[in-house]
Design an enzyme around this catalytic site. Structure first.
Site, PDB file in Angstrom:
ATOM      1  CG  ASP A  55       5.614  38.515 -36.451  1.00 36.41           C
ATOM      2  OD1 ASP A  55       6.202  37.661 -35.787  1.00 36.41           O
ATOM      3  OD2 ASP A  55       4.544  38.302 -37.025  1.00 36.41           O
ATOM      4  CG  ASP A  69      14.330  38.419 -41.141  1.00 38.72           C
ATOM      5  OD1 ASP A  69      13.773  38.591 -40.044  1.00 38.72           O
ATOM      6  OD2 ASP A  69      13.963  37.572 -41.965  1.00 38.72           O
TER       7      ASP A  69
END
Length: 496
Positions: free
Chosen positions: A108, A324
């Site tokens: 992440d 992202d």
């Protein structure tokens, strides 16, 4: 979109003076597996995957790293009466403890800590639909595990001082609450994290370091389900508690990493440290943002610049464009989305559009999409351009039926406010560099199934690094993987 109102998050800030031992000054790797490789996913699941991420991304807690670029579609399932596709997300196999055991964790870019599910956990998953074996971490079974107590310097930094009522044997706890209802709570431990050290061109050897991470005692929401369950989350956000910040605080690495995701052949590379080749130009990151934001200046479609309000990409809390790699598609403010879609379809005036699953704009087309539709170029500060070609933003769902990957971000938020977020739709097949130390992000088009060259700062040696397939996991889940390389620097390196 108001970031603060969307999510209620207990931020976990961790002391930067974390101790690491037994880390040789070389290159280290995690092997990272595509989470949904080989699994059929509906188009609705694809969108839901991104929607969950957006509720988390705005919390500064959970921005998973992943993706393999544009979604691939298995086709029309007559039995189920729906389109099927493969969503995109990566997870890494790491070793924890002494002797080490394998754990599968999401990688992440927005998470701040590493945590894994622990023994005696309340509602922690014990099986996964991803084809991997889940393992509950047990501190008692590791010879190198030690508890982190509330009077530890680590815990004091977490809460900006020793917490009230602290006693010598009170564990240092953590709690994360996400806007989609998922939650993780537990306590911190210190134990060995196993890596693979890069010792030469495409060569590795085992190595390990002592790290502080969360021992999950209770999970709620998606984190406790079995369909997409993993052992935990490996955080690589900008906060001091992220894995890259921990390593940097110990003087082992620079706070610089890059990824190259291949959606043509599968696989790719994720590397921490200095990339010598190819050369990557950068644009400044927006200051004081929890995620990786950059300033977009304009958008060009088919050679024409869209006529947009000057503040469309820099309004209020949403200032900047979020980069992202954990989001599959690309999300644009409603004004931008409508103008871009009009420009794209205008090149094919006879195109008949229809909606699939009430959210994807699709059409029938038998020609070469790169010849029939325009290129899209995003222009950023310092003359950096990110190009998206028709084969990037259009994805085929069956035979000659195509869908458009651009999404209206105003329809994704609860309050209708817009955001600009670029996911793997445009990031795949590019080497993307995140230079946290110098607050810059850059990219260059690249063949992600080839190799890049990285520098070992302690020796000055330059090594070639290429994509890898996960070993044991690849036998269970056929599909794509990336190699996660930690380029370790000398302890004498001084950080700005």
């Amino acid at each position: 979109m108001d970031l603060r109102r969307l999510l209620a998050v207990l931020m976990v800030a961790v002391l930067v003076q974390l101790g690491f031992v037994c880390l040789a000054y070389g290159n280290f790797i995690f092997k990272v597996q595509h989470k949904f490789a080989g699994r059929e996913r509906t188009l609705a699941a694809l969108k839901a995957h991104d929607a969950h991420r957006h509720r988390r991304i705005l919390s500064a807690v959970d921005l998973p790293l992943g993706g393999n670029g544009s979604p691939t579609v298995a086709g029309w399932n007559k039995m189920k009466g729906e389109y099927l596709e493969d969503a995109n997300l990566y997870f890494a196999k790491i070793g924890l403890g002494n002797p080490p055991k394998d754990y599968y964790v999401q990688v992440d870019t927005g998470s701040d800590i590493l945590w894994v599910n622990c023994v005696n956990c309340d509602k922690c998953p014990t099986k996964s639909g991803l084809g991997v074996k889940l393992t509950l971490y047990d501190p008692q079974s590791s010879a190198s595990a030690t508890n982190v107590y509330c009077d530890d310097a680590f815990c004091a930094a977490t809460y900006n001082g020793v917490i009230q009522g602290c006693t010598k044997d009170l564990p240092c706890q953590y709690s994360l609450v996400y806007g989609d209802g998922s939650a993780s709570a537990g306590f911190f431990v210190r134990d060995n994290l196993q890596f693979e050290r890069v010792t030469g061109n495409l060569e590795t050897a085992p190595a390990n370091g002592s790290v502080v991470f969360g021992c999950g005692a209770k999970q709620l929401g998606e984190l406790g389900t079995s369909s997409e369950a993993l052992d935990g989350i490996l955080g690589f956000g900008q906060a001091n508690s992220s894995m890259i910040s921990q390593l940097a605080a110990a003087g082992k690495v620079k706070r610089t990493f890059s990824h190259c995701l291949d959606n043509v052949n599968g696989g790719g590379i994720f590397a921490i440290g200095e990339v010598v080749s190819p050369k990557v130009n950068t644009t400044p990151m927006v200051a004081n943002k929890p995620h990786y934001n950059v300033v977009m200046k304009e958008i060009e479609v088919g050679g024409d610049v869209l006529e947009l309000p000057t503040d469309i990409f820099s309004d209020g809390d949403q200032r900047g464009t979020i980069i992202d790699s954990g989001t599959t598609l690309a999300y644009l403010p409603e004004t931008v989305y409508e103008l871009m879609m009009a420009k794209i379809v205008a090149q094919q005036p006879g195109l008949e559009l229809h909606t699939v699953e009430e959210q994807f704009t699709c059409f029938q087309y038998s020609g070469n999409v790169d010849d029939g539709f325009p290129d899209v170029k995003f222009h950023f500060v310092d003359s950096l351009t990110l190009s998206a070609y028709p084969h990037d933003y259009l994805f085929q769902i069956r035979e000659d039926v195509w869908c458009i990957g651009w999404q209206n971000s105003g329809l994704q938020s609860k309050d209708g406010r817009d955001m600009t977020l670029l996911g793997d739709l445009v990031l795949s097949n590019k080497l993307v560099l995140y230079d946290i130390e110098n607050q810059a992000i850059g990219w260059t088009e690249y063949n992600c199934s080839s190799t890049i060259k990285v520098r070992d700062q302690s020796s000055g040696s330059v090594y070639s690094v290429g994509a890898h397939n996960v070993s044991a996991a690849s036998r269970l889940i056929s599909g794509r993987s990336v190699t996660f390389l930690l380029l370790v620097f000398a302890v004498f390196y001084k950080f700005s």
